[in-house]
Design a protein around this motif. Structure first.
Motif, short mmCIF file in Angstrom:
data_model
loop_
_atom_site.label_atom_id
_atom_site.label_comp_id
_atom_site.label_asym_id
_atom_site.label_seq_id
_atom_site.Cartn_x
_atom_site.Cartn_y
_atom_site.Cartn_z
N LYS A 156 0.83 -1.20 0.00
CA LYS A 156 0.00 0.00 0.00
C LYS A 156 0.87 1.26 0.00
CE LYS A 156 -3.53 2.42 2.71
NZ LYS A 156 -4.17 2.52 4.03
N ALA A 157 1.92 1.26 0.84
CA ALA A 157 2.81 2.43 0.92
C ALA A 157 3.54 2.66 -0.40
CB ALA A 157 3.82 2.22 2.06
N GLU A 158 3.97 1.57 -1.04
CA GLU A 158 4.67 1.69 -2.33
C GLU A 158 3.75 2.28 -3.40
OE1 GLU A 158 6.04 -2.24 -3.12
OE2 GLU A 158 7.66 -2.15 -1.62
N ILE A 159 2.49 1.81 -3.44
CA ILE A 159 1.54 2.32 -4.44
C ILE A 159 1.23 3.80 -4.17
CG2 ILE A 159 -0.84 2.11 -5.29
CD1 ILE A 159 -0.60 -0.94 -4.77
N GLU A 160 1.07 4.15 -2.88
CA GLU A 160 0.79 5.55 -2.55
C GLU A 160 1.95 6.46 -2.93
OE1 GLU A 160 -0.11 5.24 1.59
OE2 GLU A 160 -2.27 4.97 1.26
N GLU A 161 3.19 5.94 -2.79
CA GLU A 161 4.36 6.73 -3.18
C GLU A 161 4.38 6.96 -4.69
OE1 GLU A 161 9.24 6.64 -2.70
OE2 GLU A 161 8.02 5.11 -1.73
N ILE A 162 4.03 5.92 -5.46
CA ILE A 162 3.97 6.04 -6.92
C ILE A 162 2.90 7.06 -7.32
CG2 ILE A 162 3.42 4.83 -9.08
CD1 ILE A 162 4.58 2.27 -7.71
N LEU A 163 1.73 6.98 -6.66
CA LEU A 163 0.64 7.91 -6.94
C LEU A 163 1.05 9.36 -6.67
CD1 LEU A 163 -2.40 5.97 -5.41
CD2 LEU A 163 -2.13 6.62 -7.81
N GLY A 164 1.87 9.55 -5.66
CA GLY A 164 2.27 10.91 -5.29
C GLY A 164 3.39 11.49 -6.11
N ASN A 165 4.22 10.64 -6.72
CA ASN A 165 5.45 11.15 -7.36
C ASN A 165 5.54 10.93 -8.86
OD1 ASN A 165 6.41 11.91 -4.81
ND2 ASN A 165 7.24 9.87 -4.44
N ASP A 166 4.77 9.99 -9.42
CA ASP A 166 4.96 9.64 -10.83
C ASP A 166 3.84 10.19 -11.72
OD1 ASP A 166 7.03 8.27 -9.79
OD2 ASP A 166 6.57 6.35 -10.74
N SER A 167 4.15 10.29 -13.01
CA SER A 167 3.12 10.60 -14.01
C SER A 167 2.75 9.29 -14.72
CB SER A 167 3.64 11.61 -15.02
OG SER A 167 4.75 11.08 -15.72
N PHE A 168 1.54 9.22 -15.26
CA PHE A 168 1.04 7.94 -15.78
C PHE A 168 0.59 8.05 -17.26
CE2 PHE A 168 -0.27 8.84 -11.40
CZ PHE A 168 0.55 7.95 -10.72
N GLU A 169 1.15 9.00 -17.98
CA GLU A 169 0.69 9.23 -19.35
C GLU A 169 0.79 7.96 -20.21
OE1 GLU A 169 2.62 12.58 -21.09
OE2 GLU A 169 2.06 13.93 -19.44
N GLU A 170 1.89 7.22 -20.06
CA GLU A 170 2.12 6.06 -20.92
C GLU A 170 1.17 4.89 -20.60
OE1 GLU A 170 4.94 5.54 -17.43
OE2 GLU A 170 4.14 7.19 -18.65
N THR A 171 0.56 4.90 -19.39
CA THR A 171 -0.35 3.80 -19.02
C THR A 171 -1.81 4.27 -18.87
OG1 THR A 171 0.18 4.18 -16.68
CG2 THR A 171 1.46 2.47 -17.83
N MET A 172 -2.04 5.56 -19.08
CA MET A 172 -3.37 6.11 -18.87
C MET A 172 -4.42 5.50 -19.80
SD MET A 172 -4.76 8.10 -16.72
CE MET A 172 -3.52 9.22 -16.08
N GLU A 173 -4.02 5.27 -21.05
CA GLU A 173 -4.98 4.75 -22.04
C GLU A 173 -5.48 3.35 -21.66
OE1 GLU A 173 -5.30 3.84 -26.81
OE2 GLU A 173 -3.70 5.17 -26.08
N ILE A 174 -4.56 2.46 -21.30
CA ILE A 174 -4.96 1.10 -20.92
C ILE A 174 -5.79 1.12 -19.63
CG2 ILE A 174 -2.84 0.54 -19.61
CD1 ILE A 174 -3.05 -2.29 -20.79
N ALA A 175 -5.48 2.08 -18.75
CA ALA A 175 -6.25 2.20 -17.50
C ALA A 175 -7.70 2.56 -17.80
CB ALA A 175 -5.62 3.26 -16.60
#
Length: 529
Positions: free
Chosen positions: A388-407
């Motif tokens: 959970k902590a790892e996912i929250e860190e990714i949510l707070g620091n990363d951009s998701f443009e390359e995976t947004m479409e599949i999401a």
């Protein structure tokens, strides 16, 4: 560099302070604080008592690196070590502490190509670190000239004595100049070491001794788990898995144990390698390099194979097998809780070993507290929290443009909660599978040998003018065991008996081992009728 200010107070240069900061050293150990200012102040001869794991290499290495001229030619210092492993380790440590100083530091030892050593020595070396046999070999070949050195250091002097190197050391000393500084460092201070020191050192020789209570670092949290022999590996797996960043050494008693534990760890997917006496020098160097780079985070080793390993940021030392004596315990756990950082020492104890653990704790004057092995649900819950902590860190620091479409495609017409749950299952199902663990049998308090008494045989009696009072005074004086523990004393013509609790019996017998009456110890456990 707030904490490093304490190093600066010792008189070290900014260049060396930068090297210390890079290595993660924060503040000097007691032996470093004692020796560094004295050695920086001027030429002196010194005997320093420093237990393994207290930073003795830096204690003599830092001032030598400061005072040696990197523009001068020829060998300026030689460090003698009892083993090739320690020679390699000391050379690596000195190289990592020299900063930008252009000093050539080179280890010479048996088992390494003599031609390679000859080529290196011919090019020019400032500091040689070597084993006595190979150093003598180079002296005889005229490839090593020690008649103009500034420093001669004897590292692990007591081990030199134990391994029979005294004559070799004296042979090397005869090939050195008289105006050098001599430094002997030793975990213990046997009289033979002081005899050699007084014979070869100058009159202004200094003896620097760390008080015994400082030898066990207070930065190490010491705990033990009561566990059956067959459950040790399961307990080990749980301990590793509840730690966020486990980086440690696991000590085993035998080579076979090392191989077995290492193979089991690798089969479970852990990054682990083993070290023992049957491993080649090349393989050893390769494994240690990987461990120091943290490309593996678990090293499984025997005591002998681990000698000379100096890693400052271990999180854990685990005694998979209980060490044989208090000294070994102190040496092992001294590898964590170093350089100002906290660490944890964990010991596995089977029911029959409890008395020996208590004995080790008392002689080493350290508190080892009992803990319960993490339950399966605790391990799984810890992993869930980490995910959970790892996912929250990714949510707070990363951009998701390359995976947004599949999401977007996945969420179309679906419940978002189900999508997230399926992704977690896909990525972490193996890690969160409770079937990876098996139950550990609870050790009942009745099976642990915590109570009971032992009958001791004393090789003195009425003919030696022994009385119950004199026997109590003798034991109390030699062992500091309280007289209230000494019961049922019987004095006969030539021998006596006394009954004491198991814990105190271990202490008394161990201390009286060296006190003989003829060929037999003065006090030993009485034989069963």
């Amino acid at each position: 560099m707030e904490k490093l200010a304490k190093f600066k107070e010792l008189g070290l240069s900014d260049e060396i302070l930068k090297a210390l900061k890079k290595k993660g050293f924060e503040e000097p150990t007691p032996i470093q604080a004692l020796t560094i200012p004295v050695l920086l102040a001027g030429e002196t001869d010194m005997v320093g008592q420093a237990q393994t794991g207290t930073g003795k290499t830096a204690a003599f290495g830092l001032p030598i690196l400061e005072k040696i001229d990197d523009k001068a030619k020829g060998v300026q210092a030689i460090v003698l070590t009892p083993t090739r492993e320690l020679a390699i380790q000391v050379a690596e440590e000195l190289n990592s502490l020299k900063g930008n100083k252009k000093l050539e530091i080179f280890p010479v030892y048996g088992g390494q190509s003599i031609d390679q050593q000859l080529r290196k020595l011919k090019k020019g070396v400032s500091i040689v670190v070597g084993t006595p046999g190979r150093v003598i070999d180079h002296i005889d070949r005229k490839s090593l000239n020690l008649n103009a050195i500034k420093y001669l250091i004897l590292d692990e002097a007591d081990e030199m004595l134990n391994m029979g190197f005294v004559e070799d050391v004296e042979r090397i000393l005869k090939d050195t100049n008289e105006d050098k500084s001599m430094l002997f460092f030793s975990a213990t201070m046997p009289k033979e070491i002081l005899t050699i020191a007084k014979k070869y050192m100058r009159k202004n020789m200094k003896i620097m001794e760390v008080k015994k209570e400082q030898l066990t670092t207070n930065l190490t949290d010491q705990i033990y788990f009561e566990v059956s022999e067959g459950d040790k590996f399961e307990a080990l797996s749980r301990i590793i898995d509840v730690e966020k960043e486990f980086y440690g050494i696991i000590f085993c008693r035998t080579k076979l144990d090392v191989d077995e534990v290492t193979n089991k760890l690798m089969d479970r997917g852990y990054d682990a390698e083993g070290l023992h006496g049957d491993i080649s020098q090349y393989q050893r160097e390769r494994v240690l390099s990987k461990f120091k780079r943290k490309s593996i985070n678990i090293l499984v080793a025997t005591d002998v194979a681990a000698r000379g390993i100096d890693v400052n940021d271990l999180t854990h030392v685990i005694n998979y097998s209980l060490p044989q004596d208090p000294e070994s315990y102190v040496h092992r756990i001294g590898r964590t809780g170093r350089a100002g950082k906290e660490g944890t020492a964990i010991t596995f104890v089977t029911p029959s070993e409890y008395r020996r653990l208590i004995f080790i704790s008392k002689v080493a004057r350290t508190e080892i507290r009992r803990e319960k092995i993490p339950a399966i649900n605790e391990v799984i819950n810890t992993k869930k929290a980490r995910i959970k902590a790892e996912i929250e860190e990714i949510l707070g620091n990363d951009s998701f443009e390359e995976t947004m479409e599949i999401a977007k495609e996945l969420l179309e017409g679906r419940d978002a909660l189900n999508v997230i749950a399926s992704l977690i299952k896909h990525s972490y199902s193996d890690e969160l599978d409770e079937n990876n663990y098996r139950e550990i049998r609870e050790i009942s308090s009745s099976s642990v040998d915590k109570k009971g008494t032992a009958r001791l045989f004393v090789a003195l009696g009425k003919l030696d003018n022994l009385t119950p009072k004199k026997l109590v005074e003798l034991i109390k004086k030699e062992t500091m065991v309280d007289e209230k523990h000494l019961k049922d004393i019987k004095i006969f013509e030539k021998f006596s008996f006394v009954t004491v609790p198991f814990e105190e019996a271990e202490i008394i017998v161990n201390i009286f081992k060296k006190k003989k009456n003829g060929k037999k110890p003065l006090v030993e456990k009485a034989k069963s009728k």
